[in-house]
Design a protein around this motif. Sequence first.
Motif, PDB file in Angstrom:
ATOM      1  N   UNK A  60     -13.804  10.660  23.592  1.00 22.96           N
ATOM      2  CA  UNK A  60     -13.187  11.073  24.844  1.00 22.96           C
ATOM      3  C   UNK A  60     -11.903  10.321  25.132  1.00 22.96           C
ATOM      4  N   UNK A  61     -11.060  10.929  25.942  1.00 23.41           N
ATOM      5  CA  UNK A  61      -9.785  10.317  26.303  1.00 23.41           C
ATOM      6  C   UNK A  61      -9.634  10.283  27.826  1.00 23.41           C
ATOM      7  N   UNK A  62      -8.881   9.302  28.313  1.00 23.69           N
ATOM      8  CA  UNK A  62      -8.550   9.283  29.742  1.00 23.69           C
ATOM      9  C   UNK A  62      -7.648  10.468  30.066  1.00 23.69           C
ATOM     10  N   UNK A  63      -7.566  10.881  31.290  1.00 19.54           N
ATOM     11  CA  UNK A  63      -8.345  10.374  32.416  1.00 19.54           C
ATOM     12  C   UNK A  63      -9.741  10.991  32.428  1.00 19.54           C
ATOM     13  N   UNK A  64     -10.729  10.180  32.700  1.00 20.90           N
ATOM     14  CA  UNK A  64     -12.109  10.646  32.800  1.00 20.90           C
ATOM     15  C   UNK A  64     -12.871   9.649  33.665  1.00 20.90           C
ATOM     16  N   UNK A  65     -13.641  10.116  34.647  1.00 22.78           N
ATOM     17  CA  UNK A  65     -14.321   9.185  35.554  1.00 22.78           C
ATOM     18  C   UNK A  65     -15.291   8.236  34.860  1.00 22.78           C
ATOM     19  N   UNK A  66     -15.966   8.693  33.796  1.00 20.86           N
ATOM     20  CA  UNK A  66     -16.901   7.805  33.094  1.00 20.86           C
ATOM     21  C   UNK A  66     -16.156   6.736  32.296  1.00 20.86           C
ATOM     22  N   UNK A  67     -14.988   7.064  31.768  1.00 23.48           N
ATOM     23  CA  UNK A  67     -14.175   6.049  31.086  1.00 23.48           C
ATOM     24  C   UNK A  67     -13.690   5.040  32.110  1.00 23.48           C
TER      25      UNK A  67
END
Length: 176
Positions: A60-67
């Motif tokens: 996965x890559x940002x932006x992502x709430x879990x990251x």
Amino acid sequence: MRKLRTIEIERLTVSEFRQAAKMPLTVVLDDVRSMHNVGSVLRTADAFRVSEVVLCGITGTPPHPEIHKTALGAEDSVTWRYASSAVEAVRQLRASGCTVLSVEQAEGATLLPDFEAAPGRHYAIVLGNEVKGVHQEVIDASDACLEIPQLGTKHSLNVSVTAGIVVWHFARQLMF
């Protein structure tokens, strides 16, 4: 001894971080599934001023709430990029003069405590999928493998824990 308050810790701003000297180390994530692991690796990369993180394949890559939950903003300070294939990322890094080391239990692997980083050289470490580890074709494209010696029954570590151990090993030799 007194615990320091946050205001007493001299932290860099994101702008200052981007201008600061970086450790000559790139972290490559090969198909890492967990967004929390991605965020944790980015946070570790920030803590030790890693040059770059390459997020490959299904990572996965940002932006992502879990990251963001584990990165705590490191996704904004650390230079990162996406590559569709870890093999291609490794080939590009090697072509640029980088020494690429997959972190994996493999025949002929160098035990991490026995590895000495050479000053003036840029390194990349490849960390693999939580279940399958580093893909064999990525190992084949790497210069060598590093292995963290383990004494328990599992003989595996969480990928973000592995990142912390290996990045610290490099930082201790190259930055401190």
